[in-house]
Write a protein that holds these residues in place. Structure first.
Motif, PDB file in Angstrom:
ATOM      1  N   ALA A 283       0.826  -1.206   0.000  1.00 46.88           N
ATOM      2  CA  ALA A 283       0.000   0.000   0.000  1.00 46.88           C
ATOM      3  C   ALA A 283       0.860   1.257   0.000  1.00 46.88           C
ATOM      4  N   PRO A 288      -2.611  -1.514  -5.430  1.00 44.97           N
ATOM      5  CA  PRO A 288      -3.855  -2.126  -4.970  1.00 44.97           C
ATOM      6  C   PRO A 288      -3.595  -3.510  -4.369  1.00 44.97           C
ATOM      7  N   ASN A 306      -9.142   0.801  -1.908  1.00 41.56           N
ATOM      8  CA  ASN A 306      -7.714   0.593  -2.198  1.00 41.56           C
ATOM      9  C   ASN A 306      -7.385  -0.884  -2.435  1.00 41.56           C
ATOM     10  N   MET A 336      -6.831   3.541  -6.881  1.00 42.62           N
ATOM     11  CA  MET A 336      -6.826   2.586  -5.766  1.00 42.62           C
ATOM     12  C   MET A 336      -5.482   2.603  -5.053  1.00 42.62           C
ATOM     13  N   GLY A 340      -4.546   3.653  -1.071  1.00 38.54           N
ATOM     14  CA  GLY A 340      -3.785   2.836  -0.129  1.00 38.54           C
ATOM     15  C   GLY A 340      -2.632   3.594   0.494  1.00 38.54           C
TER      16      GLY A 340
END
Length: 364
Positions: A283, A288, A306, A336, A340
């Protein structure tokens, strides 16, 4: 200046996930001793940082009571020799037998529950014995740190913890080391990563089955595996690699080179995690995630934001999520990944963990 003794079960974990804390302690002029099994890669790095190394063999996954009793005696010997002002313990056996040794020596100690382990997870007599050992070992701990709320709730409900405790964001992640990488713009091949010890409980069977299914329908995908392989899977991995279904890279010292080319990290674990460092690092790099609804994994993922969360041991669910991921545009995947990164910046910065330890240490 204090003498601080750290009990751990292997050098890689101590260096990769506790290095910043050790550096801070040394910077504050504390004398730091580390007690763990010797290895050629990480112990020299820890010594160069300024740590004093004590070779302490540990059977990490064995349950031989004689071997474990020897570990307790070793810890007693180390504590008697060093006379530390404070002991920090990590992982199950150092927590239990280090905690017992500290109690016997009347030495202050801080404990970090990095996961409850399969003995507790699987129930039965082994769980009862382990919980009794935990209860005895942790009774006088200065503070017990948990890496997720589920572990905390379980042990407090079982009345294992009597004193002070708090939840940390796992081991946290070094946001400078695991920097935000540009998302791959080349979609000629979509790269998926499995980063873990190759063992059943980490979901390797689900990953391999999903890889075989997806490769037939999406030939432009690549399923990478990075990590030490247990003997039982070695032949299977080489066989699948020969067929072009997976690419096995073995154990790697720097995973960031793989994150740079990765489109998504897949972590289908059902192992008793504390907090998944694999997912925190992924992340942080802006990748993702597809993972399970296990404690220590689900906390890192906002499902659909995420990454994606599937049920444990659910191969079809994994296939479905990979298939859905492949329908997303590059812009959606980038979004995404950025979500994260923001999540770990807000909640999982390793400095949060370092500060919590320093606060407890300074509290006397």
């Amino acid at each position: 200046m204090m003498k601080i003794l750290v009990l751990a079960n292997f050098g890689m974990g101590l260096y990769n996930f506790r290095k910043e804390l050790l550096e801070k302690l040394i910077e504050q002029n504390h004398e730091v001793f580390i007690s763990l099994p010797n290895d050629e890669e990480y112990v020299p790095k820890l010594e160069r940082m300024g740590c004093n190394f004590i070779n302490t063999p540990i059977s990490r996954r064995g349950t031989n009571p004689i071997t474990d009793f020897k570990l307790l005696l070793n810890y007693k010997k180390v504590i008697r020799s060093i006379k530390p002002d404070l002991v920090l313990t990590y992982t199950i056996k150092p927590n239990i037998y280090g905690g017992l040794a500290c109690r016997l020596a009347n030495v202050s100690y801080l404990v970090n529950i990095t996961g409850l382990g399969t003995a507790v997870e699987n129930g039965g007599i082994l769980q009862k014995v382990t919980l009794l050992l935990y209860k005895t070992a942790l009774k006088k701990a200065k503070c017990v740190f948990f890496q997720n709320e589920s572990n905390m709730n379980f042990l407090t409900k079982k009345k294992v913890i009597k004193g002070k405790y708090k939840v940390l964001p796992g081991s946290g992640v070094n946001l400078s080391h695991y920097a935000l990488f540009d998302y791959p713009s080349d979609n000629t091949t979509i790269n998926f990563l499995f980063i873990s010890r190759v063992m059943k409980e980490k979901g390797i069977d689900q990953y391999l089955d999903a890889a075989g299914y997806i490769k037939k329908r999406y030939p432009n995908t690549a399923f990478h595996i990075i990590g030490f392989c247990e003997d039982v899977y070695e032949e299977k991995l080489f066989e699948l690699q020969e067929k072009g279904i997976i690419i096995y890279h073995g154990k790697q010292s720097d995973i960031r080179t793989f994150h740079k080319i990765s489109h998504c990290t897949i972590h289908p674990t059902y192992y008793p995690e504390g907090m998944s460092n694999v997912l925190l690092e992924s992340a942080a790099c802006g990748r993702p995630i597809i993972t399970t609804d296990r404690s220590g994994c689900k906390e890192i993922v906002y499902d659909g934001i995420n990454g994606f969360i599937i049920k444990e041991k659910d191969t079809q669910g994994l296939i479905d999520k990979i298939g859905y991921f492949l329908t997303l545009t590059n812009e959606q995947k980038v979004k995404m990944g950025l979500a994260g990164r923001r999540k770990v910046e807000k909640s999982f910065d390793r400095q949060i963990v370092v500060d919590a330890y320093i606060e407890e240490i300074n509290n006397g």
